[in-house]
Design an enzyme around this catalytic site. Structure first.
Site, short mmCIF file in Angstrom:
data_model
loop_
_atom_site.label_atom_id
_atom_site.label_comp_id
_atom_site.label_asym_id
_atom_site.label_seq_id
_atom_site.Cartn_x
_atom_site.Cartn_y
_atom_site.Cartn_z
CG ASP A 206 -1.57 1.22 1.19
OD1 ASP A 206 -2.63 1.34 0.59
OD2 ASP A 206 -1.45 2.17 1.93
CE1 TYR B 125 -0.01 7.93 2.58
CE2 TYR B 125 0.59 5.78 2.21
CZ TYR B 125 -0.13 6.48 2.72
OH TYR B 125 -1.42 5.85 3.25
CE LYS C 36 -3.66 5.66 0.83
NZ LYS C 36 -2.90 4.43 0.74
CG HIS D 65 -5.24 9.63 0.34
ND1 HIS D 65 -3.89 9.61 0.18
CD2 HIS D 65 -5.49 9.20 1.49
CE1 HIS D 65 -3.19 9.36 1.27
NE2 HIS D 65 -4.18 9.02 2.04
#
Length: 281
Positions: free
Chosen positions: A43, A48, A73, A103
């Site tokens: 994931d 990120y 996402k 997200h």
């Protein structure tokens, strides 16, 4: 490993490695360690800023792409960008994404969902879903969608079990995936007497007991870690099962306690925030 069949027939591992708050170097090494251990679900997310590192780790692992379930996402500031998913594919260095999520329920998430549907129909995304949406927001998507969401990723742990939300999702065959599956590392949660008792019985850690509880409840888990020992230990969940009585005992711990609370102001800030995806290593 145990698997869950999503509402579109795609088979998804019940446990994976999360990469939230990991730097590119940390994410690359953690994903490599996880894949070497036996994980097959990864994931990540635009926000990120480690998608390139995740893509590198997959290539370096030597594991066939088809044997890895890759999830990412889209961030709110990208929902209206027609090339947002194409750029995500490029960063991950892959031809397709197994699961793509919206997200946050911020900004024009309907446009983001329509974009995911387009790529789903083209076969570049195998399943689509939502992250951090509440019941009303999920219903809004269900009322307008052409492709139903397969997953809701949200905060779930023994102190926040989302029982009512799960009942709603079950009606549509939408699976639930837990971030913060261990309660954001809350020592009070990890040291609950029931977990200490079961850890001794099964010769497991309290974290392993909690993750096993999730899986037996049908919840997909993605605990994140950069510690090789924790990554390894978190994977060994499939050689024991909790009894119905033990599951009920853990179920009784629910407090509807969240560690993350969304607000309109916070969601507005997400729309204005542009992750430096083009600057990542």
């Amino acid at each position: 490993m145990e698997y869950l069949v999503l509402n579109n027939g795609i088979k998804m591992p019940m446990e994976g490695i999360g990469t939230f708050l990991l730097s590119p170097d940390e994410a690359e090494q953690s994903v490599l360690n996880a894949l070497k251990t036996g994980y097959r679900l990864i994931d990540t997310a635009n926000a990120y800023v480690n998608e390139k590192a995740v893509g590198r780790a997959i290539k370096k692992s030597g594991i066939t792409r088809e044997d890895i379930f890759l999830e990412t996402k889209i961030w709110p500031s990208f929902y209206e960008q027609e090339d947002a998913i194409e750029k995500t594919l490029e960063r991950l260095d892959t031809d397709y994404i197994d699961l793509l999520l919206i997200h946050q329920p911020a900004g024009n998430y309907i446009a983001g969902y329509r974009l995911m549907e387009k790529y789903y129909k083209e076969g570049k995304i195998k399943a689509i879903g939502l992250s951090n949406f509440n019941k009303e927001q999920i219903q809004e998507i269900l009322d307008i969608c052409e492709v139903e969401p397969a997953i809701l990723q949200t905060e779930v742990h023994p102190y926040n079990q989302e029982k009512e939300l799960k009942e709603f999702l079950d009606k549509y065959g939408i699976a639930i995936q837990a971030w913060y599956p261990l309660g954001h590392g809350d020592k009070t949660l990890l040291e609950e007497p029931v977990f200490n008792k079961l850890a001794k019985k099964y010769k497991k850690s309290t974290a392993q007991i909690i993750l096993r509880w999730h899986i037996q409840n049908g919840t997909i888990v993605i605990p994140g870690s950069k510690n090789p020992d924790h990554i390894r230990d978190n994977f060994y969940l499939f050689d024991f099962s909790l009894t119905d009585e033990e599951m009920s005992e853990i179920n009784s711990l629910n407090q509807d306690k969240r560690y993350y609370t969304s607000t309109p102001e916070l969601l507005d800030s997400y729309v204005k925030m542009v992750p430096p995806v083009d600057e990542q290593k």
